[in-house]
Design an enzyme around this catalytic site. Structure first.
Site, PDB file in Angstrom:
ATOM      1  N   ASP A 121       0.854  -1.184   0.000  1.00 51.75           N
ATOM      2  CA  ASP A 121       0.000   0.000   0.000  1.00 51.75           C
ATOM      3  C   ASP A 121       0.897   1.244   0.000  1.00 51.75           C
ATOM      4  O   ASP A 121       1.676   1.457   0.930  1.00 51.75           O
ATOM      5  CB  ASP A 121      -0.883  -0.029   1.258  1.00 51.75           C
ATOM      6  CG  ASP A 121      -2.232   0.609   1.032  1.00 51.75           C
ATOM      7  OD1 ASP A 121      -2.281   1.683   0.412  1.00 51.75           O
ATOM      8  OD2 ASP A 121      -3.236   0.041   1.501  1.00 51.75           O
ATOM      9  N   ASP A 223      -2.855   4.669  -2.410  1.00 55.02           N
ATOM     10  CA  ASP A 223      -3.829   5.310  -1.547  1.00 55.02           C
ATOM     11  C   ASP A 223      -4.215   6.703  -2.067  1.00 55.02           C
ATOM     12  O   ASP A 223      -3.327   7.506  -2.397  1.00 55.02           O
ATOM     13  CB  ASP A 223      -3.177   5.440  -0.158  1.00 55.02           C
ATOM     14  CG  ASP A 223      -4.149   5.828   0.920  1.00 55.02           C
ATOM     15  OD1 ASP A 223      -5.077   5.069   1.184  1.00 55.02           O
ATOM     16  OD2 ASP A 223      -3.969   6.918   1.503  1.00 55.02           O
ATOM     17  N   GLU A 265      -6.395   4.039  -5.875  1.00 59.54           N
ATOM     18  CA  GLU A 265      -7.661   4.305  -5.196  1.00 59.54           C
ATOM     19  C   GLU A 265      -8.170   5.664  -5.658  1.00 59.54           C
ATOM     20  O   GLU A 265      -7.530   6.687  -5.416  1.00 59.54           O
ATOM     21  CB  GLU A 265      -7.466   4.316  -3.671  1.00 59.54           C
ATOM     22  CG  GLU A 265      -8.787   4.449  -2.935  1.00 59.54           C
ATOM     23  CD  GLU A 265      -8.665   4.977  -1.509  1.00 59.54           C
ATOM     24  OE1 GLU A 265      -9.606   4.784  -0.737  1.00 59.54           O
ATOM     25  OE2 GLU A 265      -7.633   5.590  -1.170  1.00 59.54           O
ATOM     26  N   HIS A 339     -11.366  -2.251   3.543  1.00 58.83           N
ATOM     27  CA  HIS A 339     -11.190  -1.893   4.958  1.00 58.83           C
ATOM     28  C   HIS A 339     -11.859  -0.579   5.339  1.00 58.83           C
ATOM     29  O   HIS A 339     -11.845  -0.207   6.512  1.00 58.83           O
ATOM     30  CB  HIS A 339      -9.696  -1.814   5.261  1.00 58.83           C
ATOM     31  CG  HIS A 339      -9.041  -0.674   4.533  1.00 58.83           C
ATOM     32  ND1 HIS A 339      -8.928  -0.641   3.156  1.00 58.83           N
ATOM     33  CD2 HIS A 339      -8.494   0.489   4.971  1.00 58.83           C
ATOM     34  CE1 HIS A 339      -8.338   0.493   2.796  1.00 58.83           C
ATOM     35  NE2 HIS A 339      -8.054   1.190   3.876  1.00 58.83           N
ATOM     36  N   ASP A 340     -12.390   0.153   4.368  1.00 53.40           N
ATOM     37  CA  ASP A 340     -13.072   1.419   4.647  1.00 53.40           C
ATOM     38  C   ASP A 340     -14.589   1.286   4.520  1.00 53.40           C
ATOM     39  O   ASP A 340     -15.301   2.275   4.747  1.00 53.40           O
ATOM     40  CB  ASP A 340     -12.621   2.498   3.641  1.00 53.40           C
ATOM     41  CG  ASP A 340     -11.145   2.852   3.761  1.00 53.40           C
ATOM     42  OD1 ASP A 340     -10.604   2.804   4.885  1.00 53.40           O
ATOM     43  OD2 ASP A 340     -10.534   3.192   2.723  1.00 53.40           O
TER      44      ASP A 340
HETATM   45  C1  GLC Z   1      -7.604   5.816   1.955  1.00 51.45           C
HETATM   46  C2  GLC Z   1      -7.505   4.615   2.845  1.00 51.45           C
HETATM   47  C3  GLC Z   1      -8.085   4.952   4.180  1.00 51.45           C
HETATM   48  C4  GLC Z   1      -7.268   6.084   4.769  1.00 51.45           C
HETATM   49  C5  GLC Z   1      -7.190   7.272   3.820  1.00 51.45           C
HETATM   50  C6  GLC Z   1      -6.092   8.212   4.215  1.00 51.45           C
HETATM   51  O1  GLC Z   1      -8.912   6.160   1.672  1.00 51.45           O
HETATM   52  O2  GLC Z   1      -8.125   3.514   2.235  1.00 51.45           O
HETATM   53  O3  GLC Z   1      -8.119   3.856   5.047  1.00 51.45           O
HETATM   54  O4  GLC Z   1      -7.815   6.501   5.983  1.00 51.45           O
HETATM   55  O5  GLC Z   1      -6.904   6.881   2.504  1.00 51.45           O
HETATM   56  O6  GLC Z   1      -4.842   7.630   3.991  1.00 51.45           O
END
Ligand code: GLC
Ligand code: CA
Length: 572
Positions: A121, A223, A265, A339-340
């Site tokens: 990640d 991310d 993402e 995970h979110d």
């Molecule tokens: C992304 C991650 C999340 C995190 C955010 C800030 O959305 O998936 O878990 O809190 O970025 O890094």
């Protein structure tokens, strides 16, 4: 330094009829299935209540049985854990609670022995406030690292430069006493945004990426990557003017000539933008993780904290749009949860009355689509959302931050808890349920987040022992993707388009045709089979009730019933 290839990594699949002519270069990740591990919650080997790398190594045999090819490992880097590792203080070391660099290298090697690659990640929109760059940057305005971050002077009255908000609540600007300026953070104040406009920042990041690539990792999940091209002064965050130039530069400087999987993402991507990222001719990323099917379940104003009722027609429209738009250019990621996000079976299925049926249906509906499927840990055994009564049992910085902000602004406690029960991130983060032992076999210590009490029925040991389990259904779907080129490369056509309960489609490649039919509701459905599908007969690839080998004039589906038939399409 450790350099390893994954044995047996060649694609292994004959170029299917109908594809030879196409210009599409097949990649190993086209028929791969990714499994996401949230390390804190996966498996705790040393009993301190926090999952760790040694725990993951212990479970590699399980993942091999499942059949996945890639692990997306949520961050394991050194971090003060303000956001569970999405706040990194050293990109080239492992957080002590997760293990050591040696263990990380062992994980890469041991996974490779099982034909599994590790995707790391990459969290580079921001660092932790404990990263040495930021520690330096905040010391003085002329510190050489000052410009690694985004600083602005206060307005005349001392207030922040503008009204931008941070995702976890509060202003996006944090005042820093030492130098009397504000720094910018789109997440918590402990996650200062890096200044990507500074070429030195980009060079440092590329160097770090190459350091990891040299260790034999399988790629990067990036991310919130759609934020790096931001233009702060114009208030542009996602899809900023420099986003694609930076990604092309990154590609050329790092993974461009390596055979890895890269997935961005991108909460703000539409299909046009997704093609910019994932058209191979543009040399950016393999694919993006887009969220249109997720955000359509959120309230337009209150967002995720006020979920909308589930609307299958809207979902189908979004799914079909992405399948169609990225049919020839670019590549889709396929997922229901991570995970979110809340647990798939809780969000889209019926965890109370039809947990097994609806979880299998969701898996089938997703895994026959074109793209790379992602399974989030525990999804394969049908883990569900959790309902803690007290806000004190929650750990997630987002849920806690927004709870504080909104209840202070007058939102009722009950309304906020409702939102957290439905969409809070801790739903996904309760410990993985391995067996019926204490703490679901996750840890012999006290878990950092409470275990979901339903672990006595829902756990890996029970699922492995039951041939009719959700887990064995996933194994079958993963295997089918390796065996059936139509799943990987076939074209996509929606079926029963206007039906409010049924999501159905067919995939075709050469003379192979796969018809997939899913009842997304607890109500039985009676369908009139359209002319062009009548008489279709072949092999039932998967089902969650009795198998169907053919279609007649009428089709009766039970609650959440779902199946796929593969046929030769000599037929119309
Ligand atoms: C992304 C991650 C999340 C995190 C955010 C800030 O959305 O998936 O878990 O809190 O970025 O890094
Ligand atoms: Ca541990």
């Amino acid at each position: 330094m450790l350099l390893i290839g994954v044995p047996g990594q060649s694609h292994g699949m004959r170029l299917p009829a109908g594809l030879e002519e196409s210009s599409v270069e097949t990649k190993w990740w086209h028929d791969a299935v990714v499994y996401q591990i949230y390390p804190r919650s996966f498996s705790d080997a040393n009993g301190d209540g926090i999952g760790d790398l040694a725990g993951i190594i212990d479970k590699l045999d399980y993942l091999q049985v499942l059949g996945i090819n890639v692990i997306w490992l949520s961050p394991v880097f050194r971090s003060p854990m303000d956001d569970n590792g999405y706040d990194i203080s050293d990109y080239c070391d492992i957080a002590p609670e997760f293990g050591t660099l040696d263990e990380m290298e062992r994980l890469i090697t041991e996974a490779a022995q099982r034909h599994i690659r590790i995707v790391m990640d990459l969290v580079v929109n921001h660092t932790s406030d404990e990263h040495p760059w930021f520690v330096e940057a905040r010391k003085s305005k002329d510190n050489p690292y000052r410009d690694y971050y985004i600083w602005r002077a206060p307005r005349a009255d001392g207030t922040p430069p503008d009204a931008q908000r941070a995702s976890f609540g509060g202003s996006a600007w944090e005042f820093d006493e030492a130098t009397g300026e504000y720094y910018y953070h789109l997440f918590s104040r402990r996650q200062p945004d890096l200044n990507w406009a500074n070429p030195k920042v980009r060079e440092e990041i590329y160097r770090m990426m190459n350091w990891w690539l040299d260790k034999g990792i399988g790629g990067f999940r990036m991310d919130v990557i759609d934020l790096i091209g931001k233009d702060v002064d114009r208030g542009i965050t996602a899809n900023g003017p420099n986003l694609h130039p930076y990604l092309q530069e990154m590609n050329a400087a790092t993974f461009g000539d390596r055979d890895v999987l890269t997935v961005g993402e991108t909460w703000a991507a539409n299909p046009e933008v997704a093609k910019l990222y994932s058209d191979p001719r543009r040399a950016e990323l393999s694919m993006v993780f887009q969220f249109e099917h997720v955000t359509l379940t959120h309230d337009p104003v209150e967002g995720k904290w006020k979920p909308r009722p589930f609307d299958l027609l809207a979902l189908k429209e979004v799914m079909s749009k992405w399948q169609t738009e990225l049919a020839d250019v670019g590549w889709n990621s396929l997922f229901w949860n991570n995970h979110d996000l809340p647990r798939a079976v809780s969000r889209y299925g019926d965890p109370e009355r039809y947990r097994v049926e609806s979880a299998k249906m969701l898996a089938t509906a997703l895994h026959f689509l074109k793209g790379t499927p992602y399974i989030y840990q525990g999804e394969e055994i049908g883990m569900t959302n959790v309902r803690f009564d007290s806000i004190d049992d929650y750990q997630d910085i987002e849920s806690l931050g927004l709870y504080r902000e909104r209840t202070a602004a007058g939102v009722a406690h009950e309304a906020m808890m409702e939102g957290i029960h439905a969409n809070g991130r801790d739903n996904a983060r309760t410990p993985m349920q391995w067996d019926t032992g204490s703490n679901a076999g996750f840890s012999r210590g006290r878990p950092w987040l409470k275990v979901n009490p339903n672990y006595r029925e829902i756990n890996v040991v029970a699922a492995l022992a039951d041939p009719g389990s959700i887990l064995h259904h996933y194994r079958r779907l993963i295997r089918l993707r390796k065996e059936r080129a139509a799943i990987v490369h076939g074209d996509y056509q929606p079926l029963f388009d206007a039906h409010p309960q049924v999501f159905a489609y067919q995939r075709r490649l050469g003379d192979e045709r796969i018809v997939v039919i899913n009842n997304f509701s607890p109500e039985p459905v009676a369908l009139d089979v359209p002319e062009e599908l009548r008489g279709l007969a072949g092999e039932c690839l998967v089902s969650n009730y009795a198998p169907h080998q053919q279609l007649g004039e009428r089709l009766a589906l039970q609650a959440y019933e779902s199946f796929a038939i593969a046929a030769r399409s000599a037929l119309a």
